[in-house]
Design a protein around this motif. Sequence first.
Motif, PDB file in Angstrom:
ATOM      1  N   GLY A 444       0.485  -0.798  -0.139  1.00 26.77           N
ATOM      2  CA  GLY A 444      -0.185  -0.173  -0.023  1.00 26.77           C
ATOM      3  C   GLY A 444       1.132   1.170  -0.238  1.00 26.77           C
ATOM      4  O   GLY A 444       0.328   2.357   0.582  1.00 26.77           O
ATOM      5  N   THR A 487      -2.768   0.001   2.516  1.00 26.70           N
ATOM      6  CA  THR A 487      -4.229  -0.033   2.034  1.00 26.70           C
ATOM      7  C   THR A 487      -5.338   0.202   2.324  1.00 26.70           C
ATOM      8  O   THR A 487      -5.912   1.023   2.427  1.00 26.70           O
ATOM      9  CB  THR A 487      -4.352  -1.488   0.818  1.00 26.70           C
ATOM     10  N   THR A 488      -5.416  -0.723   3.893  1.00 30.08           N
ATOM     11  CA  THR A 488      -6.993  -0.643   4.434  1.00 30.08           C
ATOM     12  C   THR A 488      -6.774   0.564   5.670  1.00 30.08           C
ATOM     13  O   THR A 488      -8.002   1.432   5.181  1.00 30.08           O
ATOM     14  CB  THR A 488      -6.437  -2.056   5.984  1.00 30.08           C
ATOM     15  N   ASN A 491      -7.594   3.003   2.072  1.00 33.89           N
ATOM     16  CA  ASN A 491      -8.807   3.741   2.369  1.00 33.89           C
ATOM     17  C   ASN A 491     -10.222   3.955   3.846  1.00 33.89           C
ATOM     18  O   ASN A 491     -11.634   4.229   3.150  1.00 33.89           O
ATOM     19  CB  ASN A 491      -9.596   1.813   2.255  1.00 33.89           C
ATOM     20  N   GLU A 492      -9.981   3.600   4.755  1.00 34.58           N
ATOM     21  CA  GLU A 492     -10.746   4.445   5.530  1.00 34.58           C
ATOM     22  C   GLU A 492     -10.852   5.480   5.738  1.00 34.58           C
ATOM     23  O   GLU A 492     -11.486   5.771   5.784  1.00 34.58           O
ATOM     24  CB  GLU A 492     -10.176   3.794   6.588  1.00 34.58           C
ATOM     25  N   THR A 494     -10.015   7.564   2.988  1.00 36.08           N
ATOM     26  CA  THR A 494     -11.371   8.173   1.689  1.00 36.08           C
ATOM     27  C   THR A 494     -12.277   7.600   2.245  1.00 36.08           C
ATOM     28  O   THR A 494     -13.265   8.837   2.001  1.00 36.08           O
ATOM     29  CB  THR A 494     -10.266   7.026   0.955  1.00 36.08           C
ATOM     30  N   ASP A 495     -12.698   6.895   3.339  1.00 37.40           N
ATOM     31  CA  ASP A 495     -13.915   6.679   3.490  1.00 37.40           C
ATOM     32  C   ASP A 495     -14.608   7.643   3.896  1.00 37.40           C
ATOM     33  O   ASP A 495     -15.621   7.833   4.328  1.00 37.40           O
ATOM     34  CB  ASP A 495     -14.376   5.480   4.139  1.00 37.40           C
TER      35      ASP A 495
END
Length: 527
Positions: A444, A487-488, A491-492, A494-495
Motif C-alpha cells: 500500500g 491499503t486498508t 481506504n478507511e 478515504t471513506d
Amino acid sequence: MHRNLTDDPVLLSYAASTVPSPLEVSTGTATGGQIIISVEATTEVLCKMIVISVPVGADADEIFMTTPTPVATLNTSDWSTSQQTIKGKDISMPDDIDYAVFTLTNNTAGYAVNAFTCTISGNVNTLSGPATVLLEEYSSPVENPSFSTKQTNFTMTKSDAPAFYVNNFMAVFSATPTIPVATVENSTAFQLNWASNGTSYAIYVNGASTPVYSGTATTYTVTAGIAVDTTFILVATQAELTLYATLTVTVSNPLLTPAAVNTAGNESVGGTFTVTGAATLNGITASSLTISGSSTLADVTGTTATLNDATINGTLTTTGSATLGNSNINGTLNVTGNATLTGNISMVSGGVLLAAGSVIDTQSVYANTDGFAVAFAAAPSDSTKSCWTRGCLYTIGTWFSCMGGTMGSFGNNWSSVMNYNYGCVTLPIPKGSTWQFYGGNASGTQVQGPIYIFWFPLGNNNAEDTYRLLSAEEYAPVPPPPLPDFTTYMNERTDKATQFIRQLESAFGKDLDEATRSQLVNSWLGA
C-alpha cells in the motif's frame, strides 16, 4: 497468418518459471535467460498442438533480444517444435511488438499427453519490467472429442542485474572441472575458475605488479603450473567498482631454494641447535624453548616458551608461561587461564553481502565462525513518496528488525515534510549456530526501497568460507513478523473523508458532481 485469440480456458495444466528467477536484464554484456513451461500428464485431454508466443525486442514489455534468435528445446520425442517470428497484429496483439512463435506438434498416436517440458532460451534485453507470454492449445476432452483452440498467458518478470559479486574462486584440473583442488604437483597445469558478474578481470601472483591474466573470461589456465606455494589475487571490475579475491595453491613436491632444508624423518639434536636464518620446525617438544629469530613452527609442546617473530601452523600448548612477540598462530591457541592482550588487535578481515533487494525471502545461515550479522533497511531514490522497508535477523529464538524507507515530519509552521529514513540492526552470531534473515516492503505504499544483508566474520579466513546457506530441508525457516498493509488504512481515511463531504452537501443542500467531490476528498487527505 492472422490468428484470433479466444477466451476459452486451456484444458491442460501448465507450470511456467524462469531461470534465473526473476530474469536478469543484460548490462554491459548479454545475459542469458530461460523460460521453462512444463505440461502435466493427463488421460482426460487430447492435444494436437501447443503454440507459445514470446515477445522479442528492446522494450520493457518484451523479453529476449531479437538477435540471436531465441531457441526452444524439448525433453521428449513425443513432440516436435518449429519456429517463426510474427507481428503482434497476427495474433490480435499490439502491432508494435514482435513475437518469437514456437509451435509444438504432438507426434503420438491419438494425441495423448504425457508430461514434458519446453525450455526457451535467449538473451534478455536491457529493460526491466513485466512481459506476457501467450500460450494456445488445440485440444479436446477425451470423453467428447471436439478439438478447438484455447488460450492462457503467463507474466514473466525481468529485474535489474544483482549486486556486484565475486565468489567460488578455486583451482581445478581441466579433466575434472567441478572438483576443487588445493594442492598440485610441481609444473602441472591447472585452471583457475571463479563466478562473478564483473565486466573485466585481472590475476596477479605473489604481489607482482604485472598481471598474469587480464580479460573478460571467468577462467584462466596456468599452463606451466607452479614450482612453489603460490597466492593468486583476482581483481574484478564492474564500472567504477572493484572486488578482490585470493587463492593459495600449494605444491606437493615444491622446488625450494638451496638455502632451505627439509627433512621428512625424525631428527635428534643432542647439543645446542642454532639456526642463523629462517627456520621451519614441525612437532617440537621441549622443556624450555626460546627462539629469537624468524621461525615457522607446527605443534609446539613445552613447559615454557618464549617466541619472537614466529609463525605457528599447528597447536601451541604450554603448561607454564608463554611469551609471544610478533607471532602468528595459524592453528589452535588454547588459553585456560587469564589472557592479557596489549596493542592493536585485528579480528575482522572483511565482510560479504549475502542478499539485496526489495523482497528477500527467509534464508537460514550456518556460521562456521563467530561473526556479526547486519541488516540494513535503506531508502528509495525518491524521498517524496511513501515507503516502509524492514530488515530482519533471527537468533536465540527472536526476530530483531530495523525499519527504513521514508519518514514524514513537520517543518516550519507545521508544514508536512517527507525525507529519507535508514535503519540498521547488528547481531553477534556464535560459531556453530544457525541464524536467519529476511527483508521486505509494506503493502500500500507508493514506492519500494532496498534491503541489504551482510555477514562480517571474525578472523582472517576468506569470508565465503565462514558461512553456509542452508536449504529448507536442512533447517526449516521460522516465519518472520508480518509486514504492515497500509491499503486498508488509506481506504478507511478515504471513506471517512467522503462521508464528511457528503454531510457537508446535505447540510448546505447542494449535491456535488463526482469530480468535485473527489477533488475535495483529495484535498482533505493532503494528496
